[in-house]
Scaffold this active site. Structure first.
Site, mmCIF file in Angstrom:
data_model
loop_
_atom_site.group_PDB
_atom_site.id
_atom_site.type_symbol
_atom_site.label_atom_id
_atom_site.label_comp_id
_atom_site.label_asym_id
_atom_site.label_seq_id
_atom_site.Cartn_x
_atom_site.Cartn_y
_atom_site.Cartn_z
ATOM 1 N N GLY A 29 0.814 -1.223 0.000
ATOM 2 C CA GLY A 29 0.000 0.000 0.000
ATOM 3 C C GLY A 29 0.843 1.266 0.000
ATOM 4 N N THR A 72 -3.010 -10.857 3.843
ATOM 5 C CA THR A 72 -3.807 -12.064 3.591
ATOM 6 C C THR A 72 -2.977 -13.299 3.983
ATOM 7 O OG1 THR A 72 -3.003 -11.967 1.301
ATOM 8 C CG2 THR A 72 -5.206 -11.102 1.711
ATOM 9 N N GLU A 120 -0.634 -6.939 -7.403
ATOM 10 C CA GLU A 120 0.654 -6.238 -7.413
ATOM 11 C C GLU A 120 1.784 -7.249 -7.591
ATOM 12 O OE1 GLU A 120 1.351 -2.953 -7.620
ATOM 13 O OE2 GLU A 120 3.208 -4.003 -8.050
ATOM 14 N N LYS A 132 -1.962 -14.037 -10.461
ATOM 15 C CA LYS A 132 -1.066 -13.582 -9.388
ATOM 16 C C LYS A 132 -0.544 -14.782 -8.590
ATOM 17 C CE LYS A 132 1.139 -11.423 -6.319
ATOM 18 N NZ LYS A 132 2.427 -10.818 -6.553
ATOM 19 N N ARG A 169 14.913 -19.974 -23.600
ATOM 20 C CA ARG A 169 13.613 -20.462 -23.133
ATOM 21 C C ARG A 169 13.577 -20.527 -21.611
ATOM 22 N NH1 ARG A 169 13.809 -25.925 -26.292
ATOM 23 N NH2 ARG A 169 15.892 -25.696 -25.404
ATOM 24 N N CYS A 214 5.165 -13.876 0.966
ATOM 25 C CA CYS A 214 4.171 -14.313 -0.025
ATOM 26 C C CYS A 214 4.363 -15.676 -0.667
ATOM 27 C CB CYS A 214 4.047 -13.245 -1.098
ATOM 28 S SG CYS A 214 3.387 -11.719 -0.421
ATOM 29 N N LYS A 246 15.887 -11.193 2.092
ATOM 30 C CA LYS A 246 16.702 -10.922 0.909
ATOM 31 C C LYS A 246 17.374 -9.571 1.143
ATOM 32 C CE LYS A 246 14.415 -9.152 -2.730
ATOM 33 N NZ LYS A 246 13.369 -8.874 -3.768
ATOM 34 N N ARG A 265 24.811 -17.853 0.007
ATOM 35 C CA ARG A 265 24.368 -16.976 -1.087
ATOM 36 C C ARG A 265 25.391 -16.873 -2.207
ATOM 37 N NH1 ARG A 265 18.902 -15.311 -1.055
ATOM 38 N NH2 ARG A 265 18.263 -15.023 1.092
HETATM 39 P P1 NAD Z 1 1.404 -5.675 5.324
HETATM 40 O O1 NAD Z 1 1.103 -6.593 6.447
HETATM 41 O O2 NAD Z 1 2.743 -5.022 5.248
HETATM 42 O O3 NAD Z 1 0.308 -4.495 5.281
HETATM 43 C C1 NAD Z 1 -1.038 -4.701 5.415
HETATM 44 C C2 NAD Z 1 -1.620 -3.577 6.264
HETATM 45 O O4 NAD Z 1 -3.052 -3.659 6.237
HETATM 46 C C3 NAD Z 1 -1.228 -3.650 7.745
HETATM 47 O O5 NAD Z 1 -0.525 -2.473 8.105
HETATM 48 C C4 NAD Z 1 -2.565 -3.784 8.483
HETATM 49 O O6 NAD Z 1 -2.592 -3.104 9.719
HETATM 50 C C5 NAD Z 1 -3.524 -3.173 7.485
HETATM 51 N N1 NAD Z 1 -4.921 -3.569 7.689
HETATM 52 C C6 NAD Z 1 -5.434 -4.807 7.861
HETATM 53 N N2 NAD Z 1 -6.769 -4.760 7.978
HETATM 54 C C7 NAD Z 1 -7.130 -3.450 7.868
HETATM 55 C C8 NAD Z 1 -8.367 -2.764 7.897
HETATM 56 N N3 NAD Z 1 -9.521 -3.416 8.037
HETATM 57 N N4 NAD Z 1 -8.377 -1.416 7.769
HETATM 58 C C9 NAD Z 1 -7.209 -0.746 7.615
HETATM 59 N N5 NAD Z 1 -5.992 -1.342 7.575
HETATM 60 C C10 NAD Z 1 -5.951 -2.683 7.694
HETATM 61 O O7 NAD Z 1 1.121 -6.491 3.995
HETATM 62 P P2 NAD Z 1 1.794 -6.277 2.553
HETATM 63 O O8 NAD Z 1 3.130 -6.931 2.500
HETATM 64 O O9 NAD Z 1 1.655 -4.851 2.163
HETATM 65 O O10 NAD Z 1 0.826 -7.176 1.660
HETATM 66 C C11 NAD Z 1 -0.507 -6.789 1.402
HETATM 67 C C12 NAD Z 1 -1.072 -7.699 0.333
HETATM 68 O O11 NAD Z 1 -0.311 -7.549 -0.879
HETATM 69 C C13 NAD Z 1 -1.004 -9.191 0.661
HETATM 70 O O12 NAD Z 1 -2.136 -9.824 0.131
HETATM 71 C C14 NAD Z 1 0.232 -9.671 -0.078
HETATM 72 O O13 NAD Z 1 0.137 -11.039 -0.428
HETATM 73 C C15 NAD Z 1 0.214 -8.811 -1.312
HETATM 74 N N6 NAD Z 1 1.534 -8.552 -1.914
HETATM 75 C C16 NAD Z 1 2.609 -8.292 -1.140
HETATM 76 C C17 NAD Z 1 3.842 -8.007 -1.730
HETATM 77 C C18 NAD Z 1 5.061 -7.706 -0.917
HETATM 78 O O14 NAD Z 1 6.128 -7.584 -1.492
HETATM 79 N N7 NAD Z 1 5.000 -7.585 0.390
HETATM 80 C C19 NAD Z 1 3.939 -7.950 -3.123
HETATM 81 C C20 NAD Z 1 2.803 -8.204 -3.890
HETATM 82 C C21 NAD Z 1 1.601 -8.494 -3.272
HETATM 83 C C1 UGA Z 2 8.047 -11.932 -4.764
HETATM 84 C C2 UGA Z 2 7.873 -11.804 -6.284
HETATM 85 O O1 UGA Z 2 9.158 -11.712 -6.885
HETATM 86 C C3 UGA Z 2 7.042 -10.571 -6.634
HETATM 87 O O2 UGA Z 2 6.810 -10.520 -8.034
HETATM 88 C C4 UGA Z 2 5.699 -10.641 -5.902
HETATM 89 O O3 UGA Z 2 4.941 -9.490 -6.155
HETATM 90 C C5 UGA Z 2 5.946 -10.763 -4.416
HETATM 91 O O4 UGA Z 2 6.761 -11.943 -4.153
HETATM 92 C C6 UGA Z 2 4.697 -10.940 -3.616
HETATM 93 O O5 UGA Z 2 3.676 -11.321 -4.132
HETATM 94 O O6 UGA Z 2 4.844 -10.713 -2.416
HETATM 95 P P1 UGA Z 2 9.610 -10.822 -2.946
HETATM 96 O O7 UGA Z 2 9.114 -11.930 -2.084
HETATM 97 O O8 UGA Z 2 9.559 -9.436 -2.434
HETATM 98 O O9 UGA Z 2 8.801 -10.813 -4.317
HETATM 99 O O10 UGA Z 2 11.131 -11.099 -3.348
HETATM 100 P P2 UGA Z 2 11.842 -12.057 -4.402
HETATM 101 O O11 UGA Z 2 12.898 -11.301 -5.063
HETATM 102 O O12 UGA Z 2 10.898 -12.781 -5.248
HETATM 103 O O13 UGA Z 2 12.566 -13.107 -3.436
HETATM 104 C C7 UGA Z 2 11.826 -14.063 -2.708
HETATM 105 C C8 UGA Z 2 12.793 -15.020 -2.025
HETATM 106 O O14 UGA Z 2 13.442 -15.837 -2.994
HETATM 107 C C9 UGA Z 2 13.918 -14.333 -1.262
HETATM 108 O O15 UGA Z 2 14.157 -15.024 -0.061
HETATM 109 C C10 UGA Z 2 15.110 -14.443 -2.184
HETATM 110 O O16 UGA Z 2 16.328 -14.429 -1.515
HETATM 111 C C11 UGA Z 2 14.849 -15.788 -2.832
HETATM 112 N N1 UGA Z 2 15.494 -15.923 -4.144
HETATM 113 C C12 UGA Z 2 15.137 -15.121 -5.177
HETATM 114 C C13 UGA Z 2 16.467 -16.893 -4.327
HETATM 115 O O17 UGA Z 2 16.808 -17.661 -3.392
HETATM 116 N N2 UGA Z 2 17.040 -17.022 -5.556
HETATM 117 C C14 UGA Z 2 16.696 -16.238 -6.603
HETATM 118 O O18 UGA Z 2 17.275 -16.415 -7.704
HETATM 119 C C15 UGA Z 2 15.722 -15.265 -6.410
#
Ligand code: NAD
Ligand code: UGA
Length: 478
Positions: A20, A98, A174, A229, A269, A285, A348, A452
């Site tokens: 967010g 989630t 996202e 996703k 590929r 995630c 990471k 690593r």
């Molecule tokens: P996060 O835990 O960092 O943030 C979520 C926030 O939502 C928290 O701060 C929480 O307090 C707030 N929240 C929960 N319920 C609420 C409500 N009813 N009203 C207002 N605020 C509320 O989570 P995140 O890492 O930002 O992930 C959010 C979503 O995006 C997840 O579904 C995750 O799978 C997805 N996602 C995460 C990443 C990532 O890199 N972290 C990347 C892509 C997608």
């Molecule tokens: C991952 C995806 O890459 C994003 O596209 C997605 O949006 C996100 O999850 C999500 O849905 O939360 P993230 O978890 O932030 O992103 O980081 P990554 O770079 O994917 O790494 C994930 C884990 O895999 C890390 O622990 C990293 O060290 C490991 N990794 C990654 C490896 O061990 N080897 C690699 O070659 C790449």
């Protein structure tokens, strides 16, 4: 600024987390005529987003400070006033957590949707007029149906001015990855918009079109978008488990995982990205999304498909376990009261996030076996580690007679009388360690374990240390 083709003037994002916060900051930076309000129930988090010093933002992301600096309190606002933000918005993003359900039906696999449901109820209650509701969180297929049902139950109600409420629901998952979030948001491979309401899809598309070219915007139906996703994360995680499985064969056969990765990655590929072997994938995630996919497959009676994907997670668990047991084995079968420096705790590099970090399981294993750990990480703090491993930081590690840990920020104090160094995160800071200097302080025979493959093997060996690199079939013992 390009011709503005959208009517949206006010956006609300529920959830000020890793997704967010950065996502809305980037939207605000490109769409100066939209007021973006990011709301959260977590007051501490909101206070950090609003903190005067940009060094105190709740998350660390390269480039984030700069985007926040040019948008915050101009057209980007962080607050806990959820009601007000929803009621004045044309578009609401749901970007809440989630996580995997911990108890009840589907525990250990299904996503816990209580925060999504609560967000939908808040939108249903506080919105006015027509609201476009966007799933930004990663969700099981068909969640949009749940959201629609909650919203539709309210659409008959009129808000205070007597106008009917109406909603349309889109899926806009996202794909950013942590540590690279700003670049991923600025230059995404694609933007996915799932839905069936042309007007709403156009509105969202036009916002992204402010800085993203049309050919990168992909329209699908709702269910394809939700499933894409989950599938994308499953495919990425599968590559890591695949290369990690090969790393174990390398160690048995004399092959070198870096050479194998390069050789297979040169095939167009296959491609060369996401082929670095490591201590197992972490992050909030991959595991939860695959387990969610496994749950969905079981729900639909697809046992073979669910078993296939579950193996990706099982292999990941195995990779972590084999690293901690290997460290114990190399240190003469016991780490009891031995000092080990842990380099890196984040899942990471370039993030302060420790969720599901391989370091959690590995450090817990070592502590359970009696090791004394000195943990270093450039961006993670002691409190985060304490929460992650559920064990308090020791006051006096030297006089402790059981497994314990301290946080050692000072690199120069990290190597005294230690038996081993274990590299768990690929921070740049660790790539140029002066082994010739630090090895003098270590208790011999001492080891460097590099999970690593970022450490200079020759320098370690020439400093009189033993070296073990993940997937290195020619590991070296002095
Ligand atoms: P996060 O835990 O960092 O943030 C979520 C926030 O939502 C928290 O701060 C929480 O307090 C707030 N929240 C929960 N319920 C609420 C409500 N009813 N009203 C207002 N605020 C509320 O989570 P995140 O890492 O930002 O992930 C959010 C979503 O995006 C997840 O579904 C995750 O799978 C997805 N996602 C995460 C990443 C990532 O890199 N972290 C990347 C892509 C997608
Ligand atoms: C991952 C995806 O890459 C994003 O596209 C997605 O949006 C996100 O999850 C999500 O849905 O939360 P993230 O978890 O932030 O992103 O980081 P990554 O770079 O994917 O790494 C994930 C884990 O895999 C890390 O622990 C990293 O060290 C490991 N990794 C990654 C490896 O061990 N080897 C690699 O070659 C790449």
């Amino acid at each position: 600024m390009k011709n503005i083709k959208y009517k949206t003037r006010k956006i609300c994002c529920i959830g000020a987390g890793y997704v967010g916060g950065p996502t809305m900051a980037v939207i605000a930076s490109h769409c100066k005529n939209i007021s973006v309000n990011v709301v959260d129930i977590n007051e501490k988090r909101i206070n950090s987003w609003n903190s005067h010093s940009l060094d105190n933002l709740p998350i660390y992301e390269p480039g984030l400070k700069e985007v926040i600096k040019k948008t915050r309190n101009i057209n980007l606002f962080f607050s806990t006033d959820i009601k007000n933000a929803i009621s004045k918005s044309d578009m609401v993003f749901i970007s809440v957590n989630t996580p995997t359900k911990l108890k009840g039906f589907g525990a250990g696999y299904a996503s816990d949707l209580k925060w999504v449901e609560e967000s939908a109820r808040q939108v249903a209650k506080y919105s006015k007029g027509h609201t476009i509701v966007i799933e930004k969180s990663t969700l099981p297929v068909k969640t949009a149906e749940l959201i629609k049902t909650i919203l539709e139950a309210q659409s008959e109600n009129k808000h205070s001015k007597g106008t009917k409420k109406s909603f349309s629901v889109l899926s806009n998952p996202e794909f950013l990855s942590e540590g690279n979030a700003i670049d991923d948001l600025e230059n995404p491979d694609r933007v996915l918009i799932g839905g069936d309401d042309e007007y709403s899809i156009n509105e969202l598309e036009q916002i992204y079109r402010t800085w993203i070219s049309k050919n990168k915007i992909l329209r699908t139906n709702l269910w394809s978008s939700e499933l894409s996703k989950l599938s994308a994360n499953a495919f990425l995680a599968q590559r890591i488990s695949s290369i990690n499985s090969i790393s174990a064969i390398c160690e048995k056969t004399g092959a070198d995982i870096k050479e194998v990765s390069k050789a297979i990655g040169l095939d167009k590929r296959i491609g060369n990205r996401f082929l670095s072997a490591g201590p197992g994938f972490g992050g909030s995630c991959f595991k939860k999304d695959i387990l969610n996919l496994v749950y969905l497959c079981r729900y639909y009676g697809l046992k073979e498909v669910s078993d296939y994907w579950e193996q990706v997670v099982l292999l990941n668990n195995w990779q972590r376990n084999r690293i901690s047991s290997l460290v114990v084995k190399k240190l003469f079968g016991t780490v009891s009261l031995k000092k080990i420096a842990i380099l890196g705790f984040a899942f990471k590099a370039n993030t302060n996030d420790v969720r599901e970090a391989a370091a959690i399981n590995i450090t817990k294993d070592l502590i359970e076996n009696g090791a004394k750990l000195l943990i270093h990480d450039p961006k993670v703090n002691s409190e985060q580690i304490e929460t992650a491993i559920d064990l308090k930081c020791s006051d006096d590690i030297d006089n402790s007679n059981q497994g314990s840990w301290i946080f050692q920020e000072d690199f120069n104090k990290l190597f005294f009388e230690i038996d081993a160094v274990l590299v768990l995160t690929e921070w740049n800071d660790y790539k140029s360690i002066r082994w010739d200097i630090y090895s003098k302080n270590m208790r011999k025979p001492a080891w460097v374990f590099d999970t690593r493959n970022i450490i200079d093997k020759e320098k370690v060996i020439s400093s009189g240390l033993n070296y073990w690199g993940l997937g290195d079939g020619n590991n070296f013992e002095n």
